[in-house]
Design an enzyme around this catalytic site. Structure first.
Site, PDB file in Angstrom:
ATOM      1  N   GLY A   1       0.697  -1.280  -0.002  1.00  0.00           N
ATOM      2  CA  GLY A   1       0.024   0.089  -0.170  1.00  0.00           C
ATOM      3  C   GLY A   1       0.805   1.189  -0.038  1.00  0.00           C
TER       4      GLY A   1
ATOM      5  CG  ASN B   1       1.585   3.141  -5.712  1.00  0.00           C
ATOM      6  OD1 ASN B   1       1.910   4.326  -6.451  1.00  0.00           O
ATOM      7  ND2 ASN B   1       2.126   1.974  -6.084  1.00  0.00           N
TER       8      ASN B   1
ATOM      9  CG  ASN C   1      -3.485  -0.669 -12.862  1.00  0.00           C
ATOM     10  OD1 ASN C   1      -3.188  -1.254 -11.600  1.00  0.00           O
ATOM     11  ND2 ASN C   1      -2.666  -1.408 -13.646  1.00  0.00           N
TER      12      ASN C   1
ATOM     13  CG  HIS D   1       2.062  -1.923 -15.649  1.00  0.00           C
ATOM     14  ND1 HIS D   1       1.613  -3.017 -15.253  1.00  0.00           N
ATOM     15  CD2 HIS D   1       3.199  -2.034 -16.377  1.00  0.00           C
ATOM     16  CE1 HIS D   1       2.337  -4.094 -15.634  1.00  0.00           C
ATOM     17  NE2 HIS D   1       3.353  -3.188 -16.512  1.00  0.00           N
TER      18      HIS D   1
HETATM   19  C1  GRF Z   1       3.380  -1.107  -7.604  1.00  0.00           C
HETATM   20  O1  GRF Z   1       4.545  -1.278  -8.152  1.00  0.00           O
HETATM   21  C2  GRF Z   1       2.280  -0.845  -8.486  1.00  0.00           C
HETATM   22  O2  GRF Z   1       2.645  -0.121  -9.746  1.00  0.00           O
HETATM   23  C3  GRF Z   1       2.087  -2.362  -8.943  1.00  0.00           C
HETATM   24  O3  GRF Z   1       1.934  -2.927  -7.527  1.00  0.00           O
HETATM   25  C4  GRF Z   1       3.024  -2.286  -6.801  1.00  0.00           C
HETATM   26  C5  GRF Z   1       2.001  -2.143  -5.544  1.00  0.00           C
HETATM   27  O4  GRF Z   1       2.986  -1.406  -4.501  1.00  0.00           O
HETATM   28  N1  GRF Z   1       0.643  -2.286  -9.568  1.00  0.00           N
HETATM   29  P1  GRF Z   1       2.162  -0.853  -3.193  1.00  0.00           P
HETATM   30  O5  GRF Z   1       1.068  -1.878  -2.734  1.00  0.00           O
HETATM   31  O6  GRF Z   1       1.452   0.233  -3.655  1.00  0.00           O
HETATM   32  O7  GRF Z   1       3.171  -0.575  -2.251  1.00  0.00           O
END
Ligand code: GRF
Length: 198
Positions: free
Chosen positions: A12, A14, A108, A110
């Protein structure tokens, strides 16, 4: 203010970037109203709790079919009046009913410059392993709308990140997060919320 649901499965970071952007006034056209995790052990749920954001677990294995799982997710989104869905490290697959109900309202993040290193099987560290194996000198992150093609929807924002000599998948993942993802996702969410407010 658009009510946002953030869908997560893991750490989490992000989600944290979105929370921080809200507190800093960078994200102001939308507000995180709900966190949905496909994994009961996701640290992202703790982050939500810490900021008093309602968090719920909707686990694929608790449902008899992908259709039933998607029905449950859609039910929660609609019941909460969610206007934008943000997939932030979400490992579940959203099916047609959710995608159609939320056309141009699901985004999303990526960790590559799509269309490179995207599609089925490219998630987490695998994306960075593939970038290193191919020998690219520039990678980055992409925020895109979600449609029925895996990682194939319209691109909203991208940011490039250099690959360094001696990078491992782990060091590259960390740099892509720090230099791209954590700024890109809040910026894209704000952009999309502003567009939808009009
Ligand atoms: C990130 O690298 C995102 O781009 C990908 O999964 C990862 C998630 O990381 N889709 P977090 O759970 O937000 O730390």
């Amino acid at each position: 203010m658009i009510p946002i649901a953030v869908l997560v499965s893991g750490c989490g970071t992000n989600l944290q970037a979105l929370i921080d952007a809200g507190e800093a006034g960078i994200l102001c056209a939308g507000k995180i109203a709900l966190v949905i995790s496909s994994n009961p052990a996701a640290y992202a749920l703790k982050r939500a709790e810490q900021y008093h954001i309602p968090g719920i677990v909707v686990e694929p294995k608790s449902y008899s079919s992908p259709a039933a799982y998607n029905h449950a997710i859609l039910g929660v989104l609609e019941a909460q009046g969610i206007g934008l869905v943000v997939l932030a490290g979400f490992l579940g697959i959203l099916g047609t009913p959710v995608i159609q109900a939320y056309t141009q309202r699901i985004i999303n993040i990526h960790p590559s410059l799509l269309p490179a290193f995207g599609g089925r099987g490219f998630y987490g560290l695998k994306v960075h392993e593939a970038a290193l194996a191919r020998g690219v000198k520039i990678t980055g992150a992409t925020v895109h709308y979600v449609d029925e093609r895996v990682d194939g929807g319209e691109i909203i924002l991208q940011k490039a990140v250099e690959v360094w000599e001696g990078d491992t998948p782990e060091t590259l993942q960390k740099r892509v997060m720090q230099e791209a993802e954590w700024q890109l996702l809040p910026a894209a969410v704000e952009l999309v919320c502003r567009k939808r407010e009009r």
